[in-house]
Design an enzyme around this catalytic site. Sequence first.
Site, PDB file in Angstrom:
ATOM      1  CG  LEU A 107      52.818  23.609  22.828  1.00  7.35           C
ATOM      2  CD1 LEU A 107      53.574  23.473  24.142  1.00  7.35           C
ATOM      3  CD2 LEU A 107      53.762  23.345  21.663  1.00  7.35           C
ATOM      4  CB  SER A 108      46.092  21.803  22.696  1.00  2.73           C
ATOM      5  OG  SER A 108      46.277  22.659  23.788  1.00  2.73           O
TER       6      SER A 108
ATOM      7  CE  LYS B 152      41.636  30.184  29.051  1.00  2.00           C
ATOM      8  NZ  LYS B 152      42.697  30.207  30.076  1.00  2.00           N
TER       9      LYS B 152
ATOM     10  CG  ASP C 242      42.848  27.787  33.249  1.00  2.00           C
ATOM     11  OD1 ASP C 242      43.551  27.062  32.528  1.00  2.00           O
ATOM     12  OD2 ASP C 242      42.215  28.761  32.810  1.00  2.00           O
TER      13      ASP C 242
ATOM     14  N   GLY D 233      48.179  38.920  38.758  1.00  3.03           N
ATOM     15  CA  GLY D 233      47.187  38.845  37.685  1.00  3.03           C
ATOM     16  C   GLY D 233      45.809  38.564  38.238  1.00  3.03           C
TER      17      GLY D 233
ATOM     18  N   GLY E  83      41.341  35.460  33.623  1.00  4.77           N
ATOM     19  CA  GLY E  83      40.638  34.173  33.678  1.00  4.77           C
ATOM     20  C   GLY E  83      41.421  33.094  34.407  1.00  4.77           C
TER      21      GLY E  83
ATOM     22  CE  LYS F 276      40.856  42.002  34.747  1.00  6.45           C
ATOM     23  NZ  LYS F 276      41.603  42.017  33.464  1.00  6.45           N
TER      24      LYS F 276
ATOM     25  CE1 TYR G  84      51.046  28.054  26.960  1.00  6.93           C
ATOM     26  CE2 TYR G  84      52.639  27.326  25.327  1.00  6.93           C
ATOM     27  CZ  TYR G  84      51.367  27.747  25.652  1.00  6.93           C
ATOM     28  OH  TYR G  84      50.421  27.868  24.670  1.00  6.93           O
TER      29      TYR G  84
HETATM   30  P1  ATR Z   1      44.365  34.684  31.076  1.00  4.12           P
HETATM   31  O1  ATR Z   1      43.180  33.943  30.512  1.00  4.12           O
HETATM   32  O2  ATR Z   1      45.671  34.079  30.631  1.00  4.12           O
HETATM   33  O3  ATR Z   1      44.284  34.881  32.526  1.00  4.12           O
HETATM   34  P2  ATR Z   1      43.617  37.445  30.738  1.00  4.12           P
HETATM   35  O4  ATR Z   1      42.275  37.123  31.308  1.00  4.12           O
HETATM   36  O5  ATR Z   1      43.694  38.298  29.513  1.00  4.12           O
HETATM   37  O6  ATR Z   1      44.386  36.108  30.346  1.00  4.12           O
HETATM   38  O7  ATR Z   1      44.530  38.090  31.913  1.00  4.12           O
HETATM   39  C1  ATR Z   1      45.797  38.628  31.674  1.00  4.12           C
HETATM   40  C2  ATR Z   1      46.400  39.139  32.991  1.00  4.12           C
HETATM   41  O8  ATR Z   1      47.713  39.628  32.731  1.00  4.12           O
HETATM   42  C3  ATR Z   1      45.624  40.310  33.610  1.00  4.12           C
HETATM   43  O9  ATR Z   1      45.714  40.222  35.013  1.00  4.12           O
HETATM   44  C4  ATR Z   1      46.401  41.524  33.095  1.00  4.12           C
HETATM   45  O10 ATR Z   1      46.302  42.694  33.902  1.00  4.12           O
HETATM   46  P3  ATR Z   1      45.078  43.729  33.715  1.00  4.12           P
HETATM   47  O11 ATR Z   1      43.903  43.127  34.401  1.00  4.12           O
HETATM   48  O12 ATR Z   1      45.554  44.997  34.351  1.00  4.12           O
HETATM   49  O13 ATR Z   1      44.881  43.874  32.220  1.00  4.12           O
HETATM   50  C5  ATR Z   1      47.820  41.003  33.162  1.00  4.12           C
HETATM   51  N1  ATR Z   1      48.742  41.720  32.281  1.00  4.12           N
HETATM   52  C6  ATR Z   1      48.869  41.585  30.947  1.00  4.12           C
HETATM   53  N2  ATR Z   1      49.864  42.390  30.479  1.00  4.12           N
HETATM   54  C7  ATR Z   1      50.385  43.030  31.570  1.00  4.12           C
HETATM   55  C8  ATR Z   1      51.438  43.980  31.758  1.00  4.12           C
HETATM   56  N3  ATR Z   1      52.179  44.432  30.730  1.00  4.12           N
HETATM   57  N4  ATR Z   1      51.688  44.423  33.013  1.00  4.12           N
HETATM   58  C9  ATR Z   1      50.963  43.949  34.063  1.00  4.12           C
HETATM   59  N5  ATR Z   1      49.962  43.063  33.946  1.00  4.12           N
HETATM   60  C10 ATR Z   1      49.667  42.602  32.719  1.00  4.12           C
END
Ligand code: ATR
Length: 291
Positions: free
Chosen positions: A20-21, A70, A106, A130, A133, A158, A227
């Site tokens: 969308l940016s 990122k 962010d 989560g 990033g 993490k 979103y």
């Molecule tokens: P962003 O830049 O949007 O933060 P990212 O760095 O890839 O993207 O982080 C994605 C987050 O969603 C992580 O915390 C990930 O958990 P893990 O660290 O265990 O990978 C979480 N995530 C993605 N899919 C998931 C799922 N099906 N169940 C639980 N957590 C999920």
Amino acid sequence: MISGKTRVCALIGDPVEHSLSPFIHNAAFEHLGLDYVYVVFRVKSEDLGKAIIGIKGLGIHGINVTMPHKIDVIRYLDELDESAKTACSVNTILNDNGKLIGYTTDGAGALMAMKYNNVDPFGKRILILGAGGASRSISFTLAKVAKKIVILNRTVKKAEMLAGNLMNSGVASEVLAFELNKENLEAMLSDSDILINATSIGMNSDTETPVPPNLLRRNLVVFDLVYEPIETRLLRDAKLAGAKTIDGLSMLVHQGAASFEIWTGIKAPIDLMLKVAKRRMLQLEKGGINR
Ligand code: ATR
């Protein structure tokens, strides 16, 4: 009108086709009469280094960085602003006369989205799902003002690492980290004022949610960074439970607005950007646009 003097801003990421940016930024540039244009480049991971050399060579003025670059982009930059350094994540680059400076908006975007929706995180207990990033950037920003930050993540290591980084940076709030599971969600949610979903659970789905609906309640703010769709299952459940909600589009626009301000030095037209983002998103959701 694009001319020889037009400043170029761009998004790099993969995938980026449905971003969308460009709609949000080009509408804002036009609205303010700024001689800028925003374009999108799909950059595969193996081409990231070449893309950054190209940015310098072509004198591209401002860059947005999205998944999956990122973190990896950091090694190619000349300088990091404090926000990017602490969060170890970059979503915005300013080309300052050939010097590439990395930022993350962010955290600022999340804070701006909360304030725009009349939610003040000061002194609040915040539960963040989560530890990627976006979560890192938001946690560092909110830990400066919140009473307590709890991070739950599927990969508990993490979450613990992020909590350790937060505590080492001397933030004022209490910081805890656990695995993301139903028991911990139940225990931690009952002791939280604000819930933020910074996982990708619920993205492009009508049914997936990170939180069982029976754990949601009144007197809770639920902020979903996802979103697509605009109203995620989590937000729908939260509204039904009487909670206040903030959607991911608000976050997307406010972090974009913070990037806009870094590139132009001019206050971003938030209301217009929100309107454009919502209109484009609804068109996409109705399937009126070939995806
Ligand atoms: P962003 O830049 O949007 O933060 P990212 O760095 O890839 O993207 O982080 C994605 C987050 O969603 C992580 O915390 C990930 O958990 P893990 O660290 O265990 O990978 C979480 N995530 C993605 N899919 C998931 C799922 N099906 N169940 C639980 N957590 C999920």
